[in-house]
Design a protein around this motif. Structure first.
Motif, PDB file in Angstrom:
ATOM      1  N   THR A   1     -18.972 -24.105  11.264  1.00 46.94           N
ATOM      2  CA  THR A   1     -18.530 -23.912  12.645  1.00 46.94           C
ATOM      3  C   THR A   1     -17.214 -24.645  12.900  1.00 46.94           C
ATOM      4  OG1 THR A   1     -20.029 -25.727  13.273  1.00 46.94           O
ATOM      5  CG2 THR A   1     -20.801 -23.490  13.639  1.00 46.94           C
ATOM      6  N   THR A   2     -17.034 -25.790  12.251  1.00 48.44           N
ATOM      7  CA  THR A   2     -15.781 -26.525  12.391  1.00 48.44           C
ATOM      8  C   THR A   2     -14.626 -25.783  11.747  1.00 48.44           C
ATOM      9  OG1 THR A   2     -16.967 -28.639  12.398  1.00 48.44           O
ATOM     10  CG2 THR A   2     -14.618 -28.712  11.928  1.00 48.44           C
ATOM     11  N   THR A   3     -14.810 -25.341  10.497  1.00 49.05           N
ATOM     12  CA  THR A   3     -13.698 -24.686   9.791  1.00 49.05           C
ATOM     13  C   THR A   3     -13.318 -23.359  10.445  1.00 49.05           C
ATOM     14  OG1 THR A   3     -15.297 -23.738   8.201  1.00 49.05           O
ATOM     15  CG2 THR A   3     -14.185 -25.791   7.579  1.00 49.05           C
ATOM     16  N   ILE A   4     -14.284 -22.621  10.972  1.00 50.21           N
ATOM     17  CA  ILE A   4     -13.947 -21.377  11.671  1.00 50.21           C
ATOM     18  C   ILE A   4     -13.091 -21.675  12.905  1.00 50.21           C
ATOM     19  CG2 ILE A   4     -14.874 -19.421  12.967  1.00 50.21           C
ATOM     20  CD1 ILE A   4     -17.283 -19.464  11.094  1.00 50.21           C
ATOM     21  N   SER A   5     -13.425 -22.732  13.626  1.00 56.16           N
ATOM     22  CA  SER A   5     -12.634 -23.070  14.818  1.00 56.16           C
ATOM     23  C   SER A   5     -11.191 -23.389  14.457  1.00 56.16           C
ATOM     24  CB  SER A   5     -13.273 -24.251  15.560  1.00 56.16           C
ATOM     25  OG  SER A   5     -13.100 -25.474  14.867  1.00 56.16           O
ATOM     26  N   TYR A   6     -10.982 -23.990  13.296  1.00 60.59           N
ATOM     27  CA  TYR A   6      -9.615 -24.334  12.894  1.00 60.59           C
ATOM     28  C   TYR A   6      -8.771 -23.101  12.584  1.00 60.59           C
ATOM     29  CZ  TYR A   6     -10.571 -29.335  12.721  1.00 60.59           C
ATOM     30  OH  TYR A   6     -10.869 -30.628  13.057  1.00 60.59           O
ATOM     31  N   LEU A   7      -9.409 -21.984  12.327  1.00 61.39           N
ATOM     32  CA  LEU A   7      -8.656 -20.750  12.086  1.00 61.39           C
ATOM     33  C   LEU A   7      -7.893 -20.310  13.339  1.00 61.39           C
ATOM     34  CD1 LEU A   7     -11.258 -18.711   9.996  1.00 61.39           C
ATOM     35  CD2 LEU A   7      -9.314 -20.043   9.167  1.00 61.39           C
ATOM     36  N   GLY A   8      -8.293 -20.817  14.502  1.00 61.61           N
ATOM     37  CA  GLY A   8      -7.567 -20.540  15.734  1.00 61.61           C
ATOM     38  C   GLY A   8      -6.676 -21.685  16.175  1.00 61.61           C
ATOM     39  N   ILE A   9      -6.774 -22.841  15.491  1.00 62.09           N
ATOM     40  CA  ILE A   9      -5.984 -24.013  15.875  1.00 62.09           C
ATOM     41  C   ILE A   9      -4.776 -24.193  14.961  1.00 62.09           C
ATOM     42  CG2 ILE A   9      -6.017 -26.527  16.134  1.00 62.09           C
ATOM     43  CD1 ILE A   9      -8.999 -26.291  16.859  1.00 62.09           C
ATOM     44  N   PHE A  10      -4.979 -24.094  13.656  1.00 63.06           N
ATOM     45  CA  PHE A  10      -3.891 -24.345  12.711  1.00 63.06           C
ATOM     46  C   PHE A  10      -2.703 -23.388  12.881  1.00 63.06           C
ATOM     47  CE2 PHE A  10      -7.143 -26.287   9.546  1.00 63.06           C
ATOM     48  CZ  PHE A  10      -7.065 -27.506  10.204  1.00 63.06           C
ATOM     49  N   PRO A  11      -2.932 -22.083  13.123  1.00 56.98           N
ATOM     50  CA  PRO A  11      -1.774 -21.188  13.282  1.00 56.98           C
ATOM     51  C   PRO A  11      -0.999 -21.402  14.578  1.00 56.98           C
ATOM     52  CG  PRO A  11      -3.761 -19.963  12.654  1.00 56.98           C
ATOM     53  CD  PRO A  11      -4.193 -21.322  13.079  1.00 56.98           C
ATOM     54  N   ALA A  12      -1.525 -22.228  15.494  1.00 57.71           N
ATOM     55  CA  ALA A  12      -0.852 -22.429  16.781  1.00 57.71           C
ATOM     56  C   ALA A  12       0.528 -23.052  16.604  1.00 57.71           C
ATOM     57  CB  ALA A  12      -1.715 -23.299  17.693  1.00 57.71           C
ATOM     58  N   LEU A  13       0.723 -23.820  15.542  1.00 57.31           N
ATOM     59  CA  LEU A  13       2.016 -24.482  15.347  1.00 57.31           C
ATOM     60  C   LEU A  13       3.158 -23.473  15.278  1.00 57.31           C
ATOM     61  CD1 LEU A  13       3.689 -27.048  14.695  1.00 57.31           C
ATOM     62  CD2 LEU A  13       3.270 -26.553  12.286  1.00 57.31           C
ATOM     63  N   VAL A  14       3.053 -22.492  14.389  1.00 59.38           N
ATOM     64  CA  VAL A  14       4.164 -21.542  14.232  1.00 59.38           C
ATOM     65  C   VAL A  14       4.283 -20.641  15.456  1.00 59.38           C
ATOM     66  CG1 VAL A  14       4.147 -21.570  11.713  1.00 59.38           C
ATOM     67  CG2 VAL A  14       2.645 -19.998  12.920  1.00 59.38           C
TER      68      VAL A  14
END
Length: 506
Positions: A393-406
């Motif tokens: 559940t944590t790693t799936i949530s990061y799929l929407g957080i990490f790309p926010a930078l670019v």
């Protein structure tokens, strides 16, 4: 300091945020991050993979941890808004995506608290003090969960001492253990391993990557309380840099020490660290039987008990710290119309999101009760299944957080950025790309353990990666079922936030 221009507000948000209290300094953030990232609960899960586990620990420190730290340093300094990860995802991809991401990000923590952290605390207490059964086990678990939740409910001025003490306890426990390993080696020698044991292998790689990614995450968590910091634009990048270095050392040292003391076949996910501590503490008093069973006596027994108590407090502080941060992200989602308005209530007395905190405690309690019942007394099975759910559940949530930078580099280029990921646009793409890739890889291998075991001519049975005594169908139900439920909850929360969205200020 005013919030960044990117942070649109509602009347509810203005009123509730007026109750927040700025009190977090740079050292508070440093201790918070150490307590967030360095979780003693997964040391055994990495060490049981042998020397290769250490190899992959170092590899992911370079391939994931460094770009992840750079990414979060920029986002945390450029957008220091209460709610952190929720706000970044909302600005980049909209409220609906942010609602789904935030529910997964938030709920992984009560699952983790009521799951892996609780079973480790119960096991540690039972091993070094007195075994817990029946009502005693239940009461201990309830006390553990609700002490963590209470740490999130009290004011930041008081609650910040939990991660601060947790960081000091981690350093003390790891330090005592490391010194004891050296004394044990001088007296008894060590099992050791040759250089070939560190040679990387694919089977261990797919087993250990999800746990290592989970070990290394948490840099964004303090940013969920950005508007309670005195100077987030300066302090967040510096705290990330110092805590990152400390985290690698605090993970690598005990894992390497465990491998020196215990044969790989005797290392378990539940007892790895404390089993090794029990053995090395025999240098202060006690003995090791021919079958490897360690018995402590005298000073060794006292130090064992002290270490076990420190271990339990470190677990509690990990749970409390993640609850403190993740609940704030959920509360801001409630204020912003991506979740029910009631979840955004900030206590006027403590300045904390009390409704979200209480909901986390309730969910952690339910998870604990279900896990105790379904594990059929098998702590190792309970640990493996609960840890898998918490990590996925944590790693799936990061799929929407990490790309926010670019995305935010492109859509909000004029936002002041006191810190930038080096390398211009290419550096930003590399940081987002690497972190997103590893989050996706970890998710896939968590949801289907053993995938690829028989690839590349390696041979092997993918089902051997499952917890002992658990079939493929049953395991997949325990992993995929909660994710489906949480995604549905995200949709429900977004629907219930419609009235708040309708009242937004222009």
């Amino acid at each position: 300091m005013s919030a960044p221009r990117a942070a649109d507000t509602t009347s509810d948000e203005i009123r509730e945020k007026s109750r927040l209290r700025r009190s977090l300094r740079r050292f508070d953030l440093l201790f918070f991050l150490i307590c967030t990232i360095v979780g003693l609960d997964t040391i055994g899960a990495v060490a049981k993979n042998g020397a290769q586990g250490f190899t992959w620990l170092v590899f992911l420190a370079v391939a994931f941890f460094v770009p992840y730290g750079l990414l979060m340093a920029e986002l945390g300094a450029a957008f220091p808004v209460e709610g952190g990860p929720y706000v970044w995802c909302r600005l980049a991809f909209g409220r609906f995506a942010a609602a789904l991401v935030t529910v997964l990000y938030w709920c992984s923590n009560p699952i983790w608290l009521g799951g892996t952290l609780t079973i480790l605390a119960v096991s540690a207490f039972g091993e070094f003090f007195t075994p817990l059964h029946g009502i005693a086990k239940l009461l201990f678990a309830l006390a553990f969960i609700w002490l963590a939740v209470a740490s999130a409910i009290v004011s930041v001025r008081l609650g910040r001492w939990v991660p601060s003490l947790g960081a000091f306890v981690r350093v003390a426990v790891v330090g005592l253990f490391t010194v004891s390993v050296l004394l044990y080696a001088l007296r008894n020698g060590v099992g050791g391993f040759g250089p070939s044991a560190f040679a990387p292998g694919y089977a261990v790689f797919i087993a250990v990557v999800p746990v290592l990614v989970f070990n290394y995450v948490g840099f964004e968590l303090p940013s969920a309380a950005s508007e309670e910091m005195l100077d987030p634009r300066r302090d967040v990048p510096r705290a990330i840099a110092w805590s990152g270095l400390g985290a690698v050392l605090l993970y690598g040292t005990p894992i390497l020490a465990i491998l020196l003391v215990l044969p790989r076949e005797r290392v378990t996910g539940v007892g790895g660290f404390l089993d090794a501590a029990r053995q090395v503490f025999t240098v202060y008093g006690g003995s090791v039987a021919g079958d490897g069973t360690a018995t402590l006596a005298g000073t060794g027994k006292v130090l064992g008990a002290v270490t076990a108590a420190g271990f339990v407090f470190a677990l509690l502080s990990s749970g409390a710290t993640w609850i403190i941060g993740a609940d704030r992200a959920l509360a801001v989602a409630g204020l912003d119309g991506a979740a029910p308005r009631g979840l955004g209530r900030i206590s006027p007395r403590t300045g904390t999101p009390i409704t979200a905190n209480l909901l986390s405690g309730v969910i952690a309690t339910i998870v604990m009760l279900l896990a105790f019942r379904l594990s059929a007394g098998s702590a190792e099975r309970y640990f493996a299944i609960a840890l898998g759910v918490a990590i996925s559940t944590t790693t799936i949530s990061y799929l929407g957080i990490f790309p926010a930078l670019v995305r935010l580099r492109r859509t909000r280029p004029d936002e002041p950025r006191p810190y930038r990921v080096p390398g211009g646009p290419a550096g930003a793409w590399l940081a987002s790309g690497l972190t997103t890739f590893w989050a996706a890889v970890a998710t896939v291998w968590l949801l289907w353990p053993g995938l690829g075991t028989d690839w590349f001519g390696a041979g092997g049975d993918p089902d051997a990666a499952l917890p002992k005594g658990v079939g493929r169908a049953a395991f997949e139900l325990t992993q995929i079922g909660p994710i489906v439920v949480l995604l549905a909850t995200g949709v429900l929360f977004y629907t219930l936030g419609a009235r708040t969205r309708d009242r937004r200020q222009s």
